[in-house]
Design a protein around this motif. Structure first.
Motif, PDB file in Angstrom:
ATOM      1  N   SER A 128      61.469 -22.462  75.218  1.00 47.11           N
ATOM      2  CA  SER A 128      61.207 -21.736  73.966  1.00 47.11           C
ATOM      3  C   SER A 128      60.581 -20.366  74.251  1.00 47.11           C
ATOM      4  N   THR A 129      59.729 -20.295  75.261  1.00 47.09           N
ATOM      5  CA  THR A 129      59.130 -19.006  75.645  1.00 47.09           C
ATOM      6  C   THR A 129      60.204 -18.068  76.180  1.00 47.09           C
ATOM      7  N   ARG A 132      62.213 -16.729  73.337  1.00 48.60           N
ATOM      8  CA  ARG A 132      61.437 -15.746  72.584  1.00 48.60           C
ATOM      9  C   ARG A 132      61.406 -14.417  73.334  1.00 48.60           C
ATOM     10  N   LYS A 135      64.758 -12.721  73.029  1.00 47.92           N
ATOM     11  CA  LYS A 135      64.994 -12.139  71.693  1.00 47.92           C
ATOM     12  C   LYS A 135      64.250 -10.823  71.494  1.00 47.92           C
TER      13      LYS A 135
END
Length: 167
Positions: A128-129, A132, A135
């Motif tokens: 997830s990091t 992120r 993005k």
């Protein structure tokens, strides 16, 4: 049957010679001789070969695009496969394998990019990091498949990053 009978009345002998072309020497009953030369017919598979310029274009486009993107670009340009069909990702994959062209994945991997798992382990972060960071542009990712699969480049400042992603 009548046509065959008429031909036997007109023609004495026919001699066929096959080399790089077919030569037919026809000797008629009255002594007249005629030589016909015809090109050899191609085998079916030779008719279906994708033109070399299209194969070269596929190879070039794979530097920046996935199989599906390459197919869309070739279709937009009005190009066709050897079987006179439009392209899709599967057909590009088959052509790649037939001509031993490196896939987008192999090209990007050879450039030093890492899989999601590899970069997460290297940077000691979770997925997830990583997503992120990608993005927001903190890490560069390159699409290598039509399903959205990416490989990631190790950022220059990765030595300064801690587990929370602070720089």
């Amino acid at each position: 049957r009548e046509k065959k009978r008429m031909m036997r009345l007109l023609i004495d002998t026919v001699t066929l010679t096959k080399k790089d072309q077919v030569t037919a020497d026809v000797l008629f009953k009255g002594g007249f001789q005629k030589t016909l030369t015809l090109p050899l017919m191609k085998a079916a598979w030779e008719e279906w070969v994708t033109p070399p310029e299209v194969v070269a274009e596929i190879n070039k486009l794979l530097d920046e695009h996935t199989d599906g993107e390459v197919a869309a670009l070739l279709n937009k340009r009005g190009l066709f496969s050897g079987m006179k069909k439009t392209f899709d990702g599967r057909r590009i994959g088959k052509i790649r394998r037939a001509y031993q062209i490196k896939s987008r994945y192999v090209r990007v991997k050879n450039a030093g990019f890492l899989t999601t798992q590899e970069i997460c382990q290297k940077l000691e972060i979770d997925r997830s990091t990583l997503l992120r960071w990608w993005k927001v542009g903190k890490i560069k990712g390159s699409r290598v498949g039509d399903g959205g699969r990416r490989l990631y480049e190790i950022p220059d400042q990765c030595n300064n990053m801690n587990k929370r992603g602070a720089v």
